[in-house]
Design a protein around this motif. Structure first.
Motif, PDB file in Angstrom:
ATOM      1  N   ILE A   4       0.853  -1.185   0.000  1.00  0.00           N
ATOM      2  CA  ILE A   4       0.000   0.000   0.000  1.00  0.00           C
ATOM      3  C   ILE A   4       0.890   1.237   0.000  1.00  0.00           C
ATOM      4  O   ILE A   4       2.087   1.156   0.281  1.00  0.00           O
ATOM      5  CB  ILE A   4      -0.989   0.025   1.196  1.00  0.00           C
ATOM      6  CG1 ILE A   4      -0.240   0.089   2.537  1.00  0.00           C
ATOM      7  CG2 ILE A   4      -1.928  -1.173   1.141  1.00  0.00           C
ATOM      8  CD1 ILE A   4      -1.139   0.327   3.736  1.00  0.00           C
ATOM      9  N   THR A   5       0.290   2.374  -0.276  1.00  0.00           N
ATOM     10  CA  THR A   5       1.025   3.643  -0.313  1.00  0.00           C
ATOM     11  C   THR A   5       0.969   4.327   1.051  1.00  0.00           C
ATOM     12  O   THR A   5       0.155   3.959   1.919  1.00  0.00           O
ATOM     13  CB  THR A   5       0.433   4.583  -1.369  1.00  0.00           C
ATOM     14  OG1 THR A   5      -0.891   4.972  -0.931  1.00  0.00           O
ATOM     15  CG2 THR A   5       0.350   3.914  -2.737  1.00  0.00           C
ATOM     16  N   SER A   6       1.775   5.359   1.205  1.00  0.00           N
ATOM     17  CA  SER A   6       1.711   6.146   2.438  1.00  0.00           C
ATOM     18  C   SER A   6       0.355   6.838   2.555  1.00  0.00           C
ATOM     19  O   SER A   6      -0.162   7.015   3.666  1.00  0.00           O
ATOM     20  CB  SER A   6       2.856   7.156   2.514  1.00  0.00           C
ATOM     21  OG  SER A   6       2.804   8.036   1.417  1.00  0.00           O
ATOM     22  N   ASP A   7      -0.253   7.205   1.437  1.00  0.00           N
ATOM     23  CA  ASP A   7      -1.599   7.795   1.477  1.00  0.00           C
ATOM     24  C   ASP A   7      -2.619   6.771   1.980  1.00  0.00           C
ATOM     25  O   ASP A   7      -3.531   7.113   2.746  1.00  0.00           O
ATOM     26  CB  ASP A   7      -2.022   8.312   0.101  1.00  0.00           C
ATOM     27  CG  ASP A   7      -1.281   9.577  -0.307  1.00  0.00           C
ATOM     28  OD1 ASP A   7      -0.706  10.253   0.575  1.00  0.00           O
ATOM     29  OD2 ASP A   7      -1.275   9.883  -1.511  1.00  0.00           O
ATOM     30  N   LEU A  12      -6.001   4.774   6.541  1.00  0.00           N
ATOM     31  CA  LEU A  12      -6.299   3.772   7.574  1.00  0.00           C
ATOM     32  C   LEU A  12      -6.185   4.374   8.968  1.00  0.00           C
ATOM     33  O   LEU A  12      -7.007   4.091   9.841  1.00  0.00           O
ATOM     34  CB  LEU A  12      -5.347   2.580   7.457  1.00  0.00           C
ATOM     35  CG  LEU A  12      -5.592   1.622   6.301  1.00  0.00           C
ATOM     36  CD1 LEU A  12      -4.427   0.648   6.160  1.00  0.00           C
ATOM     37  CD2 LEU A  12      -6.906   0.867   6.509  1.00  0.00           C
ATOM     38  N   LEU A  13      -5.178   5.228   9.167  1.00  0.00           N
ATOM     39  CA  LEU A  13      -4.973   5.819  10.491  1.00  0.00           C
ATOM     40  C   LEU A  13      -5.968   6.927  10.809  1.00  0.00           C
ATOM     41  O   LEU A  13      -6.100   7.306  11.963  1.00  0.00           O
ATOM     42  CB  LEU A  13      -3.543   6.347  10.612  1.00  0.00           C
ATOM     43  CG  LEU A  13      -2.463   5.278  10.612  1.00  0.00           C
ATOM     44  CD1 LEU A  13      -1.082   5.902  10.649  1.00  0.00           C
ATOM     45  CD2 LEU A  13      -2.654   4.306  11.771  1.00  0.00           C
ATOM     46  N   LEU A 129       5.633  -1.960   8.359  1.00  0.00           N
ATOM     47  CA  LEU A 129       6.433  -0.843   7.876  1.00  0.00           C
ATOM     48  C   LEU A 129       7.833  -1.375   7.590  1.00  0.00           C
ATOM     49  O   LEU A 129       8.466  -1.960   8.472  1.00  0.00           O
ATOM     50  CB  LEU A 129       6.490   0.267   8.927  1.00  0.00           C
ATOM     51  CG  LEU A 129       5.171   0.998   9.184  1.00  0.00           C
ATOM     52  CD1 LEU A 129       4.202   0.169   9.997  1.00  0.00           C
ATOM     53  CD2 LEU A 129       5.426   2.299   9.877  1.00  0.00           C
ATOM     54  N   HIS A 130       8.293  -1.190   6.380  1.00  0.00           N
ATOM     55  CA  HIS A 130       9.591  -1.713   5.958  1.00  0.00           C
ATOM     56  C   HIS A 130      10.581  -0.559   5.826  1.00  0.00           C
ATOM     57  O   HIS A 130      10.246   0.487   5.266  1.00  0.00           O
ATOM     58  CB  HIS A 130       9.445  -2.448   4.622  1.00  0.00           C
ATOM     59  CG  HIS A 130       8.426  -3.545   4.688  1.00  0.00           C
ATOM     60  ND1 HIS A 130       8.707  -4.794   5.174  1.00  0.00           N
ATOM     61  CD2 HIS A 130       7.109  -3.563   4.362  1.00  0.00           C
ATOM     62  CE1 HIS A 130       7.627  -5.542   5.122  1.00  0.00           C
ATOM     63  NE2 HIS A 130       6.631  -4.814   4.643  1.00  0.00           N
ATOM     64  N   THR A 142       0.301  -4.851   3.791  1.00  0.00           N
ATOM     65  CA  THR A 142      -0.825  -5.080   4.689  1.00  0.00           C
ATOM     66  C   THR A 142      -1.414  -6.468   4.467  1.00  0.00           C
ATOM     67  O   THR A 142      -1.275  -7.056   3.395  1.00  0.00           O
ATOM     68  CB  THR A 142      -1.912  -3.999   4.480  1.00  0.00           C
ATOM     69  OG1 THR A 142      -2.929  -4.163   5.478  1.00  0.00           O
ATOM     70  CG2 THR A 142      -2.541  -4.075   3.112  1.00  0.00           C
ATOM     71  N   THR A 143      -2.047  -6.951   5.526  1.00  0.00           N
ATOM     72  CA  THR A 143      -2.743  -8.237   5.458  1.00  0.00           C
ATOM     73  C   THR A 143      -3.872  -8.253   6.476  1.00  0.00           C
ATOM     74  O   THR A 143      -3.807  -7.562   7.500  1.00  0.00           O
ATOM     75  CB  THR A 143      -1.788  -9.425   5.717  1.00  0.00           C
ATOM     76  OG1 THR A 143      -2.514 -10.648   5.569  1.00  0.00           O
ATOM     77  CG2 THR A 143      -1.188  -9.375   7.116  1.00  0.00           C
TER      78      THR A 143
END
Length: 172
Positions: A4-7, A12-13, A129-130, A142-143
């Motif tokens: 997923i992207t940072s956006d 999600l947050l 987060l990688h 994500t999963t």
């Protein structure tokens, strides 16, 4: 796992329904947003922390809506410069309602931890987060796999049981 992207992560947050937990296990990060402010801190220059205002408002909105946000930071002691800086800027987030806690890494030796930092959203979705060795973020995956969700939930709660509240933690 789906990348997923940072956006996507930001969405999600901002839109979770009940809870978001965040496990941090690195001693140093290098986010593009934070680096200039950490550099100011390292030079001894004041920072009004206005750059945190948007996140703090989002935290206040979550708390007002009955949602919880918890962050556990597993840290080596003595703290790295990054973690000393991170400690120095946490008060506005704590004041806004994020429950930030610290745990010395030596206390977590008997806990199995996932290989990457993560967010657990509503106990249903994990976002890993990688990071590169430099601490710069390289990807988000994500999963909703129930086994992975359970693993991360259990790891977070085991760490949380050992944590020290932000204002009670004495940086070493």
């Amino acid at each position: 796992m789906q990348e997923i992207t940072s956006d996507d992560l930001s969405e999600l947050l901002s839109s979770f329904k009940h809870s978001a937990v965040h496990l941090e296990t690195r001693d140093a990060y290098g986010t593009v947003t934070e680096l200039p402010y950490m550099a100011k801190w390292a030079r001894g220059e004041p920072d009004d922390l206005a750059w945190l205002n948007e996140w703090c408002q989002e935290l206040r909105d979550h708390v007002r809506a009955g949602r919880s946000v918890r962050r556990a930071r597993v840290v080596s002691e003595p703290l790295s410069d990054y973690q000393r800086w991170s400690y120095s800027i946490a008060d506005p987030m704590v004041d806004a309602g994020e429950d930030i806690r610290w745990v010395p890494r030596r206390l977590t030796s008997t806990i199995c931890l996932p290989g990457n930092d993560f967010y657990l959203i509503d106990n249903q979705q994990v976002v890993f987060l990688h990071y590169a060795g430099s601490g710069l973020n390289t990807a988000f995956t994500t999963t909703t796999d129930p086994a992975v969700v359970q693993m991360c939930s259990a790891a977070f709660e085991k760490v949380w049981a050992l944590t020290i509240k932000h204002r009670e933690y004495q940086p070493v």
